[in-house]
Write a protein that holds these residues in place. Structure first.
Motif, PDB file in Angstrom:
ATOM      1  N   LYS A   2       0.856  -1.177   0.000  1.00 51.92           N
ATOM      2  CA  LYS A   2       0.000   0.000   0.000  1.00 51.92           C
ATOM      3  C   LYS A   2       0.903   1.242   0.000  1.00 51.92           C
ATOM      4  O   LYS A   2       1.855   1.319   0.765  1.00 51.92           O
ATOM      5  CB  LYS A   2      -0.853  -0.020   1.269  1.00 51.92           C
ATOM      6  N   LEU A   3       0.592   2.197  -0.878  1.00 52.28           N
ATOM      7  CA  LEU A   3       1.370   3.423  -0.983  1.00 52.28           C
ATOM      8  C   LEU A   3       0.574   4.584  -0.393  1.00 52.28           C
ATOM      9  O   LEU A   3      -0.538   4.877  -0.839  1.00 52.28           O
ATOM     10  CB  LEU A   3       1.707   3.729  -2.433  1.00 52.28           C
ATOM     11  N   TYR A   4       1.154   5.228   0.603  1.00 46.73           N
ATOM     12  CA  TYR A   4       0.576   6.436   1.200  1.00 46.73           C
ATOM     13  C   TYR A   4       1.266   7.622   0.541  1.00 46.73           C
ATOM     14  O   TYR A   4       2.503   7.729   0.563  1.00 46.73           O
ATOM     15  CB  TYR A   4       0.827   6.457   2.707  1.00 46.73           C
ATOM     16  N   SER A   5       0.468   8.501  -0.053  1.00 47.03           N
ATOM     17  CA  SER A   5       1.075   9.637  -0.748  1.00 47.03           C
ATOM     18  C   SER A   5       0.081  10.777  -0.880  1.00 47.03           C
ATOM     19  O   SER A   5      -1.070  10.682  -0.451  1.00 47.03           O
ATOM     20  CB  SER A   5       1.586   9.213  -2.126  1.00 47.03           C
ATOM     21  N   PHE A   6       0.571  11.854  -1.467  1.00 44.46           N
ATOM     22  CA  PHE A   6      -0.257  13.014  -1.791  1.00 44.46           C
ATOM     23  C   PHE A   6       0.113  13.390  -3.217  1.00 44.46           C
ATOM     24  O   PHE A   6       1.290  13.656  -3.503  1.00 44.46           O
ATOM     25  CB  PHE A   6       0.012  14.157  -0.814  1.00 44.46           C
ATOM     26  N   PRO A   7      -0.848  13.403  -4.151  1.00 46.06           N
ATOM     27  CA  PRO A   7      -0.545  13.451  -5.579  1.00 46.06           C
ATOM     28  C   PRO A   7       0.310  14.612  -6.069  1.00 46.06           C
ATOM     29  O   PRO A   7       1.021  14.454  -7.039  1.00 46.06           O
ATOM     30  CB  PRO A   7      -1.919  13.489  -6.238  1.00 46.06           C
ATOM     31  N   VAL A   8       0.250  15.774  -5.445  1.00 45.45           N
ATOM     32  CA  VAL A   8       0.981  16.918  -6.023  1.00 45.45           C
ATOM     33  C   VAL A   8       2.285  17.226  -5.297  1.00 45.45           C
ATOM     34  O   VAL A   8       2.984  18.158  -5.684  1.00 45.45           O
ATOM     35  CB  VAL A   8       0.094  18.182  -6.071  1.00 45.45           C
ATOM     36  N   ALA A   9       2.636  16.472  -4.292  1.00 52.91           N
ATOM     37  CA  ALA A   9       3.898  16.701  -3.583  1.00 52.91           C
ATOM     38  C   ALA A   9       5.049  16.121  -4.412  1.00 52.91           C
ATOM     39  O   ALA A   9       4.890  15.099  -5.082  1.00 52.91           O
ATOM     40  CB  ALA A   9       3.846  16.067  -2.198  1.00 52.91           C
ATOM     41  N   PRO A  10       6.226  16.746  -4.399  1.00 51.68           N
ATOM     42  CA  PRO A  10       7.327  16.330  -5.276  1.00 51.68           C
ATOM     43  C   PRO A  10       7.805  14.886  -5.078  1.00 51.68           C
ATOM     44  O   PRO A  10       7.939  14.156  -6.058  1.00 51.68           O
ATOM     45  CB  PRO A  10       8.444  17.318  -4.952  1.00 51.68           C
ATOM     46  N   ASN A  11       8.096  14.475  -3.863  1.00 47.22           N
ATOM     47  CA  ASN A  11       8.623  13.125  -3.670  1.00 47.22           C
ATOM     48  C   ASN A  11       7.589  12.044  -3.957  1.00 47.22           C
ATOM     49  O   ASN A  11       7.912  11.051  -4.617  1.00 47.22           O
ATOM     50  CB  ASN A  11       9.234  12.977  -2.278  1.00 47.22           C
ATOM     51  N   PRO A  12       6.337  12.187  -3.522  1.00 46.88           N
ATOM     52  CA  PRO A  12       5.337  11.211  -3.946  1.00 46.88           C
ATOM     53  C   PRO A  12       5.149  11.182  -5.465  1.00 46.88           C
ATOM     54  O   PRO A  12       4.938  10.114  -6.048  1.00 46.88           O
ATOM     55  CB  PRO A  12       4.057  11.673  -3.245  1.00 46.88           C
ATOM     56  N   ALA A  13       5.248  12.343  -6.110  1.00 51.96           N
ATOM     57  CA  ALA A  13       5.106  12.391  -7.571  1.00 51.96           C
ATOM     58  C   ALA A  13       6.208  11.588  -8.243  1.00 51.96           C
ATOM     59  O   ALA A  13       5.963  10.917  -9.258  1.00 51.96           O
ATOM     60  CB  ALA A  13       5.119  13.836  -8.057  1.00 51.96           C
ATOM     61  N   ARG A  14       7.413  11.625  -7.699  1.00 56.17           N
ATOM     62  CA  ARG A  14       8.526  10.850  -8.256  1.00 56.17           C
ATOM     63  C   ARG A  14       8.164   9.362  -8.267  1.00 56.17           C
ATOM     64  O   ARG A  14       8.381   8.663  -9.257  1.00 56.17           O
ATOM     65  CB  ARG A  14       9.793  11.079  -7.431  1.00 56.17           C
ATOM     66  N   VAL A  15       7.608   8.876  -7.169  1.00 50.86           N
ATOM     67  CA  VAL A  15       7.204   7.467  -7.093  1.00 50.86           C
ATOM     68  C   VAL A  15       6.040   7.211  -8.043  1.00 50.86           C
ATOM     69  O   VAL A  15       6.018   6.183  -8.730  1.00 50.86           O
ATOM     70  CB  VAL A  15       6.849   7.072  -5.643  1.00 50.86           C
ATOM     71  N   ASP A  16       5.093   8.138  -8.131  1.00 48.06           N
ATOM     72  CA  ASP A  16       3.970   7.984  -9.057  1.00 48.06           C
ATOM     73  C   ASP A  16       4.445   7.871 -10.504  1.00 48.06           C
ATOM     74  O   ASP A  16       3.946   7.030 -11.262  1.00 48.06           O
ATOM     75  CB  ASP A  16       2.995   9.154  -8.927  1.00 48.06           C
ATOM     76  N   PHE A  17       5.396   8.701 -10.903  1.00 45.59           N
ATOM     77  CA  PHE A  17       5.931   8.640 -12.271  1.00 45.59           C
ATOM     78  C   PHE A  17       6.592   7.292 -12.526  1.00 45.59           C
ATOM     79  O   PHE A  17       6.421   6.687 -13.581  1.00 45.59           O
ATOM     80  CB  PHE A  17       6.931   9.765 -12.533  1.00 45.59           C
ATOM     81  N   TYR A  18       7.362   6.827 -11.544  1.00 46.73           N
ATOM     82  CA  TYR A  18       8.026   5.531 -11.676  1.00 46.73           C
ATOM     83  C   TYR A  18       6.987   4.421 -11.845  1.00 46.73           C
ATOM     84  O   TYR A  18       7.109   3.582 -12.742  1.00 46.73           O
ATOM     85  CB  TYR A  18       8.911   5.261 -10.453  1.00 46.73           C
ATOM     86  N   LEU A  19       5.966   4.403 -10.985  1.00 43.22           N
ATOM     87  CA  LEU A  19       4.930   3.373 -11.066  1.00 43.22           C
ATOM     88  C   LEU A  19       4.230   3.403 -12.419  1.00 43.22           C
ATOM     89  O   LEU A  19       3.953   2.347 -13.003  1.00 43.22           O
ATOM     90  CB  LEU A  19       3.910   3.562  -9.942  1.00 43.22           C
ATOM     91  N   ALA A  20       3.955   4.593 -12.928  1.00 41.62           N
ATOM     92  CA  ALA A  20       3.297   4.718 -14.227  1.00 41.62           C
ATOM     93  C   ALA A  20       4.180   4.160 -15.343  1.00 41.62           C
ATOM     94  O   ALA A  20       3.698   3.435 -16.222  1.00 41.62           O
ATOM     95  CB  ALA A  20       2.937   6.178 -14.505  1.00 41.62           C
ATOM     96  N   GLU A  21       5.465   4.492 -15.320  1.00 43.52           N
ATOM     97  CA  GLU A  21       6.389   4.004 -16.343  1.00 43.52           C
ATOM     98  C   GLU A  21       6.522   2.489 -16.305  1.00 43.52           C
ATOM     99  O   GLU A  21       6.631   1.847 -17.338  1.00 43.52           O
ATOM    100  CB  GLU A  21       7.770   4.643 -16.182  1.00 43.52           C
TER     101      GLU A  21
END
Length: 95
Positions: A2-21
């Motif tokens: 389970k990933l806890y994050s906030f969509p517009v914060a920089p470090n969570p966004a880095r993980v989001d981009f990685y997951l998408a790729e």
């Protein structure tokens, strides 16, 4: 996991981009930075520093740094490699 994050914060966004790729789907829980949820007792139990992202592993342990999360997921899902497979590839990425 389970990933806890906030969509517009920089470090969570880095993980989001990685997951998408990588095409990796994880259960996601939004922790609102705007509402201060990162300072809640529930979140501080996951990460005493009160920052995001946090990856909860299936065994109940937590990874609390975006790079550690990405490297962990890369080991679990090595193909296609996104961060390199050798120290040289990681250090000297092609531009």
């Amino acid at each position: 996991m389970k990933l806890y994050s906030f969509p517009v914060a920089p470090n969570p966004a880095r993980v989001d981009f990685y997951l998408a790729e990588k095409g990796i789907a994880l259960e996601r829980v939004v922790v609102s930075l705007i509402e201060g949820e990162q300072q809640s007792p529930e979140h501080l139990a996951r990460n005493p520093r009160g920052v995001l992202p946090v990856l909860e592993l299936d065994d109940g342990r937590y990874l609390t740094e975006s790079l550690a999360i990405i490297e962990y997921l890369e080991e679990l899902h090595p193909d296609p490699p996104l961060i390199g497979t050798t120290p040289e590839q990681r250090a000297f990425r092609k531009k």
